[in-house]
Motif scaffolding. Structure first.
Motif, PDB file in Angstrom:
ATOM      1  N   GLN A   1      -0.544   4.741   4.469  1.00 29.78           N
ATOM      2  CA  GLN A   1      -0.480   6.146   4.055  1.00 29.78           C
ATOM      3  C   GLN A   1      -1.844   6.584   3.557  1.00 29.78           C
ATOM      4  O   GLN A   1      -2.510   5.861   2.812  1.00 29.78           O
ATOM      5  CB  GLN A   1       0.560   6.325   2.940  1.00 29.78           C
TER       6      GLN A   1
ATOM      7  N   VAL B   1       2.415   0.990   2.895  1.00 33.08           N
ATOM      8  CA  VAL B   1       3.620   1.815   2.786  1.00 33.08           C
ATOM      9  C   VAL B   1       4.675   1.174   1.910  1.00 33.08           C
ATOM     10  O   VAL B   1       5.599   1.857   1.438  1.00 33.08           O
ATOM     11  CB  VAL B   1       4.194   2.091   4.197  1.00 33.08           C
TER      12      VAL B   1
ATOM     13  N   THR C   1       1.390   9.527   6.908  1.00 33.08           N
ATOM     14  CA  THR C   1       1.460   8.146   7.375  1.00 33.08           C
ATOM     15  C   THR C   1       0.767   8.053   8.729  1.00 33.08           C
ATOM     16  O   THR C   1       1.042   8.857   9.632  1.00 33.08           O
ATOM     17  CB  THR C   1       2.913   7.679   7.498  1.00 33.08           C
TER      18      THR C   1
END
Length: 429
Positions: free
Chosen positions: A50, A69, A95
């Motif tokens: 991310q 993540v 993301t």
């Protein structure tokens, strides 16, 4: 032997340092280069992470911070500007899937990663697709603000496309009715998410656009995830709204939600509640404005009447209005004085002229033949009335007429003797 050759010969696989190695310490640069060699042998690897920070700079090298993540692990990565541009809209919180190559900064010994490719994944991939679609539609001019149609001040009918029994429907109708109780809605309930939502929304839009009693159309839906709001970024719906002749209001989701429909709609409302407030005027405010206008009109009329009354009073207070004959009396006096002066001047002129005439008569009488006759002279004329002034003008035996002061005599010429005069020569001799 140099530190670099020792590093190559001993390599990173040697056993740990022994007690005697303190007498032969390695340089820090040797250690950094050894670690750099170990790390870079890992090669590039695809990771999913991310984006928690993106520092865009003016130069070619861009910096971003990626976080795992699942775990609280973050790293700093560098990439070229063209890598970010090719990936589409990469924003903080997205993301992404990135191709990273670990490396060590030789000067600081800091672990870093070089990103050679990056692409959004999950919602980020959807956002990238929507961004590409938005750019293509914008290039066609569908979002030109100059093409937006202003909403009517008080629509005769409001078309509403929304989900059946939804909060969005209640918010739009309730807030609009609170502002203008007489507002009339033509509601078309459709699906607002899913694969069949666009088809139903297009059908309802075409029906309301063809209805002459509908002056504005509202497309409303409450909040939702990015996937739930995808129908309102559909290209077919965007083009249909652009082609609609009736003004369209987009009221999708919340303030932070920005489907492509917001860009092509004639008015973008932040929420369905906001749409209900913007499609109709507030009756209380309009009544207040009417009262203010009436008050200003009364004040303007009263001020005008006061001004005209003041002017009328000023006119009535003038002497000519208080006693109209006063001006006539003054004019009469001036006229009488003028007439008197004219008469006096006329008498003086006549008197002067009379004296001049008497003088002219005296002069004429003094020069006239009668005055000569009065002094004892006579005037002669022949029978034809011609004056006889010399002896040569008559002859012996001619009949003449002698005019005297008191009459005339007929005479006969018995002799005519001219008067002789001496010449200057004879007198000299």
């Amino acid at each position: 032997m140099s530190d670099s050759s020792q590093a190559n010969r001993s390599g990173p696989d040697q056993a740990g340092a022994g007690p005697r190695d303190a007498d032969r310490p390695r340089s820090l640069a040797w250690v950094v280069r050894a670690v750099k060699g170990w790390v870079e042998r890992c090669g590039p690897v695809w990771v999913q992470a991310q984006v928690i920070e993106l520092n865009r700079r003016s130069g070619p090298t861009q910096f971003l911070t990626l976080r795992d993540v699942d775990e609280e692990i973050s790293v700093t990565a560098t990439c070229h500007r063209r890598v970010l541009d090719a990936a589409g809209p990469v924003e903080t919180g997205m993301t992404v899937t990135a191709l990273l190559r670990p490396t060590i900064w030789s000067r600081t010994g800091r672990l870093s990663f070089e990103c050679s490719q990056i692409q959004p994944s999950g919602e980020g991939q959807l956002l990238a697709q929507l961004e590409r679609r938005r750019r293509l539609l914008e290039a066609e001019g569908l979002f030109d603000v100059a093409l937006h149609t202003p909403l009517p001040m008080l629509p005769a009918g409001v078309g509403l496309i929304t989900g059946a029994h939804s909060d969005a429907e209640r918010d739009v109708i309730r807030n609009a009715s609170l502002r203008w109780p007489a507002v009339r809605f033509v509601v078309r309930n459709t699906l607002v998410q899913g694969s069949h939502a666009v088809e139903q929304i297009l059908s309802a839009l075409a029906e309301l656009d063809a209805d002459p009693s509908v002056d504005v159309i509202v497309i409303a839906r409450g909040g939702g995830s990015l996937e739930d709001l995808l129908p309102f970024s559909d290209e077919a719906l965007v083009r249909a709204v652009h082609a609609a002749s009736t003004p369209v209001v987009s009221a999708i989701g919340h303030e932070r939600d920005n489907p492509i429909l917001d860009l092509v709609a004639d008015l973008r409302a932040s929420t369905p509640t906001d749409a209900g407030k913007r499609i109709v005027p507030d009756m209380a405010e309009e009544l207040g404005i009417v009262d203010q206008c009436r008050s200003r009109i009364r004040q303007a009329v009263a001020a005008r009447i006061a001004t005209e009354q003041s002017r009328l009073d000023g006119l009535r207070s003038r002497p000519v209005m208080l006693e109209p004959t006063a001006t006539l009396d003054i004019a009469e006096e001036r006229l009488e004085a003028t007439v008197a002066r004219m008469r006096l001047a006329t008498d003086r002129c006549l008197e002067t002229a009379g004296h001049q005439i008497d003088q002219y008569l005296a002069q004429i009488r003094a020069m006239s033949p009668k005055a000569t006759l009065d002094r004892g002279y006579a005037a002669l004329a022949d029978e034809r009335g011609n004056s006889v002034a010399t002896v040569g003008a008559t002859a012996t035996g001619a009949r003449l007429r002698a005019y005297l002061s008191d009459g005339a005599l007929g005479v006969l010429v018995e002799s005519a003797t001219p008067t002789t005069s001496r010449s200057p020569a004879k007198e000299t001799s």
